[in-house]
Design a protein around this motif. Sequence first.
Motif, PDB file in Angstrom:
ATOM      1  N   THR A 138      45.871 -31.336  -7.946  1.00  0.00           N
ATOM      2  CA  THR A 138      47.244 -31.017  -7.540  1.00  0.00           C
ATOM      3  C   THR A 138      48.031 -32.298  -7.323  1.00  0.00           C
ATOM      4  O   THR A 138      47.567 -33.234  -6.691  1.00  0.00           O
ATOM      5  N   LEU A 139      49.252 -32.324  -7.854  1.00  0.00           N
ATOM      6  CA  LEU A 139      50.094 -33.511  -7.749  1.00  0.00           C
ATOM      7  C   LEU A 139      51.498 -33.060  -7.388  1.00  0.00           C
ATOM      8  O   LEU A 139      52.042 -32.166  -8.017  1.00  0.00           O
ATOM      9  N   ARG A 140      52.070 -33.678  -6.364  1.00  0.00           N
ATOM     10  CA  ARG A 140      53.439 -33.353  -5.977  1.00  0.00           C
ATOM     11  C   ARG A 140      54.274 -34.628  -6.106  1.00  0.00           C
ATOM     12  O   ARG A 140      53.934 -35.656  -5.539  1.00  0.00           O
ATOM     13  N   GLN A 141      55.359 -34.511  -6.904  1.00  0.00           N
ATOM     14  CA  GLN A 141      56.275 -35.634  -7.058  1.00  0.00           C
ATOM     15  C   GLN A 141      57.688 -35.083  -7.082  1.00  0.00           C
ATOM     16  O   GLN A 141      58.099 -34.491  -8.062  1.00  0.00           O
ATOM     17  N   GLY A 142      58.438 -35.289  -6.060  1.00  0.00           N
ATOM     18  CA  GLY A 142      59.785 -34.751  -6.013  1.00  0.00           C
ATOM     19  C   GLY A 142      59.743 -33.246  -6.137  1.00  0.00           C
ATOM     20  O   GLY A 142      59.147 -32.547  -5.345  1.00  0.00           O
ATOM     21  N   SER A 143      60.351 -32.737  -7.236  1.00  0.00           N
ATOM     22  CA  SER A 143      60.421 -31.292  -7.436  1.00  0.00           C
ATOM     23  C   SER A 143      59.351 -30.781  -8.383  1.00  0.00           C
ATOM     24  O   SER A 143      59.353 -29.611  -8.730  1.00  0.00           O
ATOM     25  N   LEU A 144      58.434 -31.637  -8.861  1.00  0.00           N
ATOM     26  CA  LEU A 144      57.426 -31.211  -9.831  1.00  0.00           C
ATOM     27  C   LEU A 144      56.108 -30.914  -9.150  1.00  0.00           C
ATOM     28  O   LEU A 144      55.624 -31.674  -8.332  1.00  0.00           O
ATOM     29  N   ILE A 145      55.497 -29.769  -9.480  1.00  0.00           N
ATOM     30  CA  ILE A 145      54.171 -29.441  -8.967  1.00  0.00           C
ATOM     31  C   ILE A 145      53.262 -29.166 -10.148  1.00  0.00           C
ATOM     32  O   ILE A 145      53.588 -28.335 -10.993  1.00  0.00           O
ATOM     33  N   VAL A 146      52.150 -29.874 -10.253  1.00  0.00           N
ATOM     34  CA  VAL A 146      51.185 -29.648 -11.316  1.00  0.00           C
ATOM     35  C   VAL A 146      49.849 -29.333 -10.679  1.00  0.00           C
ATOM     36  O   VAL A 146      49.360 -30.082  -9.854  1.00  0.00           O
ATOM     37  N   GLY A 147      49.227 -28.230 -11.065  1.00  0.00           N
ATOM     38  CA  GLY A 147      47.922 -27.914 -10.503  1.00  0.00           C
ATOM     39  C   GLY A 147      47.215 -26.912 -11.376  1.00  0.00           C
ATOM     40  O   GLY A 147      47.684 -25.804 -11.569  1.00  0.00           O
ATOM     41  N   GLY A 148      46.099 -27.264 -11.927  1.00  0.00           N
ATOM     42  CA  GLY A 148      45.390 -26.367 -12.837  1.00  0.00           C
ATOM     43  C   GLY A 148      46.291 -25.992 -14.002  1.00  0.00           C
ATOM     44  O   GLY A 148      46.826 -26.834 -14.668  1.00  0.00           O
ATOM     45  N   GLU A 149      46.451 -24.676 -14.215  1.00  0.00           N
ATOM     46  CA  GLU A 149      47.310 -24.198 -15.282  1.00  0.00           C
ATOM     47  C   GLU A 149      48.749 -24.003 -14.806  1.00  0.00           C
ATOM     48  O   GLU A 149      49.587 -23.546 -15.557  1.00  0.00           O
ATOM     49  N   ALA A 157      51.240 -31.045 -20.841  1.00  0.00           N
ATOM     50  CA  ALA A 157      50.530 -32.231 -20.359  1.00  0.00           C
ATOM     51  C   ALA A 157      51.388 -33.479 -20.534  1.00  0.00           C
ATOM     52  O   ALA A 157      51.443 -34.345 -19.651  1.00  0.00           O
ATOM     53  N   ARG A 158      52.076 -33.559 -21.676  1.00  0.00           N
ATOM     54  CA  ARG A 158      52.941 -34.708 -21.920  1.00  0.00           C
ATOM     55  C   ARG A 158      54.091 -34.741 -20.924  1.00  0.00           C
ATOM     56  O   ARG A 158      54.477 -35.801 -20.412  1.00  0.00           O
ATOM     57  N   PHE A 159      54.644 -33.558 -20.624  1.00  0.00           N
ATOM     58  CA  PHE A 159      55.732 -33.451 -19.650  1.00  0.00           C
ATOM     59  C   PHE A 159      55.265 -33.952 -18.282  1.00  0.00           C
ATOM     60  O   PHE A 159      55.957 -34.739 -17.615  1.00  0.00           O
ATOM     61  N   ALA A 160      54.080 -33.518 -17.850  1.00  0.00           N
ATOM     62  CA  ALA A 160      53.547 -33.945 -16.557  1.00  0.00           C
ATOM     63  C   ALA A 160      53.330 -35.458 -16.519  1.00  0.00           C
ATOM     64  O   ALA A 160      53.642 -36.124 -15.528  1.00  0.00           O
ATOM     65  N   GLN A 161      52.787 -36.023 -17.609  1.00  0.00           N
ATOM     66  CA  GLN A 161      52.534 -37.454 -17.652  1.00  0.00           C
ATOM     67  C   GLN A 161      53.841 -38.242 -17.590  1.00  0.00           C
ATOM     68  O   GLN A 161      53.940 -39.268 -16.902  1.00  0.00           O
ATOM     69  N   LEU A 162      54.852 -37.788 -18.317  1.00  0.00           N
ATOM     70  CA  LEU A 162      56.147 -38.468 -18.297  1.00  0.00           C
ATOM     71  C   LEU A 162      56.754 -38.451 -16.903  1.00  0.00           C
ATOM     72  O   LEU A 162      57.344 -39.444 -16.459  1.00  0.00           O
ATOM     73  N   ARG A 163      56.593 -37.339 -16.183  1.00  0.00           N
ATOM     74  CA  ARG A 163      57.108 -37.262 -14.821  1.00  0.00           C
ATOM     75  C   ARG A 163      56.337 -38.195 -13.888  1.00  0.00           C
ATOM     76  O   ARG A 163      56.898 -38.809 -12.993  1.00  0.00           O
ATOM     77  N   THR A 164      55.034 -38.292 -14.120  1.00  0.00           N
ATOM     78  CA  THR A 164      54.220 -39.210 -13.324  1.00  0.00           C
ATOM     79  C   THR A 164      54.690 -40.643 -13.520  1.00  0.00           C
ATOM     80  O   THR A 164      54.887 -41.403 -12.561  1.00  0.00           O
ATOM     81  N   GLU A 165      54.889 -41.026 -14.780  1.00  0.00           N
ATOM     82  CA  GLU A 165      55.339 -42.390 -15.075  1.00  0.00           C
ATOM     83  C   GLU A 165      56.719 -42.657 -14.501  1.00  0.00           C
ATOM     84  O   GLU A 165      56.994 -43.749 -13.998  1.00  0.00           O
ATOM     85  N   ALA A 166      57.589 -41.636 -14.543  1.00  0.00           N
ATOM     86  CA  ALA A 166      58.934 -41.803 -13.991  1.00  0.00           C
ATOM     87  C   ALA A 166      58.879 -42.040 -12.489  1.00  0.00           C
ATOM     88  O   ALA A 166      59.620 -42.861 -11.934  1.00  0.00           O
ATOM     89  N   VAL A 198      56.384 -43.362 -10.790  1.00  0.00           N
ATOM     90  CA  VAL A 198      55.849 -44.714 -10.553  1.00  0.00           C
ATOM     91  C   VAL A 198      56.937 -45.753 -10.767  1.00  0.00           C
ATOM     92  O   VAL A 198      57.118 -46.673  -9.954  1.00  0.00           O
ATOM     93  N   ASN A 199      57.687 -45.614 -11.855  1.00  0.00           N
ATOM     94  CA  ASN A 199      58.757 -46.568 -12.135  1.00  0.00           C
ATOM     95  C   ASN A 199      59.826 -46.542 -11.060  1.00  0.00           C
ATOM     96  O   ASN A 199      60.372 -47.572 -10.664  1.00  0.00           O
ATOM     97  N   ASP A 200      60.122 -45.340 -10.557  1.00  0.00           N
ATOM     98  CA  ASP A 200      61.117 -45.213  -9.499  1.00  0.00           C
ATOM     99  C   ASP A 200      60.644 -45.905  -8.231  1.00  0.00           C
ATOM    100  O   ASP A 200      61.418 -46.572  -7.537  1.00  0.00           O
ATOM    101  N   SER A 201      59.354 -45.761  -7.931  1.00  0.00           N
ATOM    102  CA  SER A 201      58.785 -46.414  -6.753  1.00  0.00           C
ATOM    103  C   SER A 201      58.868 -47.924  -6.874  1.00  0.00           C
ATOM    104  O   SER A 201      59.202 -48.632  -5.914  1.00  0.00           O
ATOM    105  N   GLU A 202      58.589 -48.451  -8.062  1.00  0.00           N
ATOM    106  CA  GLU A 202      58.647 -49.893  -8.276  1.00  0.00           C
ATOM    107  C   GLU A 202      60.071 -50.416  -8.147  1.00  0.00           C
ATOM    108  O   GLU A 202      60.305 -51.493  -7.602  1.00  0.00           O
ATOM    109  N   ARG A 203      61.032 -49.636  -8.628  1.00  0.00           N
ATOM    110  CA  ARG A 203      62.421 -50.070  -8.531  1.00  0.00           C
ATOM    111  C   ARG A 203      62.862 -50.189  -7.083  1.00  0.00           C
ATOM    112  O   ARG A 203      63.639 -51.068  -6.709  1.00  0.00           O
ATOM    113  N   LYS A 204      62.372 -49.264  -6.251  1.00  0.00           N
ATOM    114  CA  LYS A 204      62.796 -49.262  -4.847  1.00  0.00           C
ATOM    115  C   LYS A 204      62.293 -50.486  -4.090  1.00  0.00           C
ATOM    116  O   LYS A 204      62.828 -50.842  -3.049  1.00  0.00           O
ATOM    117  N   THR A 205      61.216 -51.127  -4.585  1.00  0.00           N
ATOM    118  CA  THR A 205      60.679 -52.310  -3.904  1.00  0.00           C
ATOM    119  C   THR A 205      61.376 -53.593  -4.329  1.00  0.00           C
ATOM    120  O   THR A 205      61.128 -54.640  -3.761  1.00  0.00           O
TER     121      THR A 205
END
Length: 418
Positions: free
Chosen positions: A8-19, A88-97, A99-106
């Motif tokens: 299970t992964l929660r990032q902003g408004s995206l929830i991915v878990g199993g199917e 799966a590609r959609f979830a990965q792109l959101r994950t990368e986004a 991470v990039n957003d977190s790096e920008r904030k620092t």
Amino acid sequence: MTSKYSSTLRQGSLIVGGEVLVVTTWRGETASTLRIALRMSCDEFADHLGVSSRGVSKWEANPEGELALKTQQLLDTALKLASDEVRARFAQLRTEAAVNDSERKTKPTFHLPRVHPIRPAPELVASLGEGLHHHYTADNLIGPRTLLPVMEAQAHTIESLTRDASGHLLTDLLQVGAGYAEFAGWLAQDSGSSTIATNWYRLALEWAEAAGDDRMAGFVLMRRSVQAIGARQGSHAAHLAQAAQRGDGPTTARVRAIAAQTEAVGHAVSGATSDADRALELAERLVTESSEAEPQMGDPSIGRYCDLGTYLQITRAKVYLELGRGDQAVDAFTKVLALLPPEYHRDRGQYLGRLAHAYALAGGPTEACAAAEEALAIAATTGSSRTIRDLRNLLRHLEPWSTTEPVMKLRNLLAGPI
């Protein structure tokens, strides 16, 4: 979904878990991510969802904007029906986004000084009007592939300017905007994007009516008639072209002359020979009237068409072709191509394609393929999907000679990347 995304992964408004893959709130950025995951262009994504391309462009331009509830429902459905690979590609792109957003904030941020938005002014409206006619000239040389994004961007800018305008300035802005919207529609139509073209034409007609511009309103109706001809709806095309001929006086003479010719082609498509002949006779009278009148400022047909006498010959050639008169059409299109100015590059490709059809009707497959190859070279350069579509339809008429070398070569050219 693959095991890589089973936790299970929660990032902003995206929830991915199993199917399960849920977006609680769709924003412009999230919708853009789904488009990229689907490997679609903006136009393809719009068609996939059943929305306008203008709407998709607005989402992309406003990544933080929350989308309308109806739109969110459409996106929910698109995500639900997507393949596991896309999800799966959609979830990965959101994950990368994320991470990039977190790096920008620092990192330290720097802000440009605030600039006041563009305000509508008479000088700006006049400049936009002059620029539109320069784009008309460029169209026949470079085609829709280069021009369409430019025209769409300028039409969107005009749309935003209308919010701060009023009185005569708003009327003038709507009148110029109708020209940009109509031209964007024409470029979309020529590039093969019929739905996008229709959306632009509808906006152009709305703005023209609001500005009281009967000439532009008639011109847009004529464009819609051409669309109907492309869809082989001859009677509907003739009806639209008749509507485009309403009104009188010198200001609308050229538009009415062109609309009467479009009506003739519509009748020919539906097989109404006598009606086509009648419309051609009317067009000939209107061409004479318009040639005797002084050119009218702001006429949308000026700079878009060759000499109207030459254009009448082009229309006659089209009517012969639609009525199946192959020999007459070959003769007519050959004469037209000899008269066509060299700067009408994209149109030359279109009429060479029509000449190829005429040769096929007249029983000349070798000549048809030679004209078609030349037309294809021009269409590929300018991005005229309309001409390419016509050439692919030509193959049906060349079927009796399908095993000959010229026809096999043409088929291979049309099957390859264009």
